[in-house]
Design a protein around this motif. Sequence first.
Motif, mmCIF file in Angstrom:
data_model
loop_
_atom_site.group_PDB
_atom_site.id
_atom_site.type_symbol
_atom_site.label_atom_id
_atom_site.label_comp_id
_atom_site.label_asym_id
_atom_site.label_seq_id
_atom_site.Cartn_x
_atom_site.Cartn_y
_atom_site.Cartn_z
ATOM 1 N N ASP A 20 42.684 41.664 41.134
ATOM 2 C CA ASP A 20 42.639 40.576 40.143
ATOM 3 C C ASP A 20 42.621 39.215 40.835
ATOM 4 N N GLY A 21 43.449 39.074 41.857
ATOM 5 C CA GLY A 21 43.530 37.801 42.565
ATOM 6 C C GLY A 21 42.230 37.438 43.264
ATOM 7 N N GLN A 22 41.474 38.466 43.665
ATOM 8 C CA GLN A 22 40.195 38.237 44.332
ATOM 9 C C GLN A 22 39.029 38.213 43.341
ATOM 10 N N GLY A 23 39.326 38.422 42.060
ATOM 11 C CA GLY A 23 38.278 38.417 41.055
ATOM 12 C C GLY A 23 37.366 39.624 41.127
ATOM 13 N N VAL A 24 37.877 40.739 41.625
ATOM 14 C CA VAL A 24 37.073 41.963 41.769
ATOM 15 C C VAL A 24 37.260 42.816 40.514
ATOM 16 N N GLU A 25 36.180 42.978 39.762
ATOM 17 C CA GLU A 25 36.267 43.740 38.519
ATOM 18 C C GLU A 25 36.163 45.239 38.753
ATOM 19 N N GLN A 26 35.359 45.635 39.744
ATOM 20 C CA GLN A 26 35.176 47.054 40.038
ATOM 21 C C GLN A 26 35.003 47.230 41.532
ATOM 22 N N ALA A 27 35.547 48.335 42.067
ATOM 23 C CA ALA A 27 35.487 48.549 43.508
ATOM 24 C C ALA A 27 35.289 50.024 43.817
ATOM 25 N N LEU A 28 34.678 50.290 44.974
ATOM 26 C CA LEU A 28 34.659 51.621 45.550
ATOM 27 C C LEU A 28 35.889 51.705 46.447
ATOM 28 N N LEU A 29 36.700 52.711 46.255
ATOM 29 C CA LEU A 29 37.950 52.824 46.988
ATOM 30 C C LEU A 29 37.824 53.834 48.122
ATOM 31 N N ILE A 30 38.312 53.449 49.298
ATOM 32 C CA ILE A 30 38.417 54.358 50.434
ATOM 33 C C ILE A 30 39.901 54.442 50.780
ATOM 34 N N GLY A 31 40.465 55.641 50.684
ATOM 35 C CA GLY A 31 41.897 55.794 50.899
ATOM 36 C C GLY A 31 42.220 56.881 51.896
ATOM 37 N N THR A 32 43.009 56.544 52.907
ATOM 38 C CA THR A 32 43.495 57.509 53.885
ATOM 39 C C THR A 32 44.939 57.876 53.562
#
Length: 206
Positions: free
Chosen positions: A12-24
Motif C-alpha cells: 500500500d505504501g508503495q502504491g502497488v495494487e497487484q504483485a507477483l510474489l516470490i517467497g522462500t
Amino acid sequence: GTYVQDMFALLDGQGVEQALLIGTSMGGLMAMLMAAAQPARVSAMVLNDIGPEVDPAGLARIKAYVGKSAPVASWEQAAAQVRAINADAFPDFTDEDWVVFARALYREVDGVPVLAYDPAIAQPMATSDDNAVPPDLWPVFDAIRALPMLVIRGAHSDILARSCVAEMQRRNPDLVSVEVPRRGHAPTLDEAESRRAIDDFLATLA
C-alpha cells in the motif's frame, strides 16, 4: 498474521495494487496467506522450497539454530558459522560462496558482522510443543490453487517433501514444479535451474 499485514502495508505504501510474489521458506507461507486473504492483490506466485505441509524434521533442524547463533567478530567467522549450519544444503559451495552467503545474512555494525534478522523470530519455535509445525495450510492452498504457480524444490530438502509437491500437483494440475540438484533448503534462486524455471514461468504470464 503480523508479517502478512506488514507486507500489505508495504505494498500500500508503495502504491502497488497487484504483485507477483516470490517467497522462500517462511516467505512462501506468507505469500500463500496473502493470496488467500486478498486474491486480487496477487497475480502469480513462486514458492521456493515450501508448501502447505512442512516436514517436521526440517523444522526441528531450524529450531535448533534460529536465534541461537553465537556472535562473530569477523566476516571469516560469519562465513564459517553459516557454513557449519548450511553445508548439507549447499554441498558444492566454495569458500567465496560462503562469504557471499554470509553477507546476505549479516550486516556490518561498527565493523562487526551482526545477523540481519530479528532474533525474536525464533520465539514461536521456542514456545512450540510440536516443532512449530504450522496449522493445516491445505485449505489455504485450495483457496488459491487457480493462481499461476511455480514451485521450486531443493533435491534433498528436509522442509518440502516430494510427496507434498505431488499432492500440490494433484490439486492444481497447472502447477509448475522444478527440482534443483545439489540443493537442500533452500535453493538460492541463483542456480541455472532456478533462473531458467523462473524465466520460463514468467514468459507464460506475459
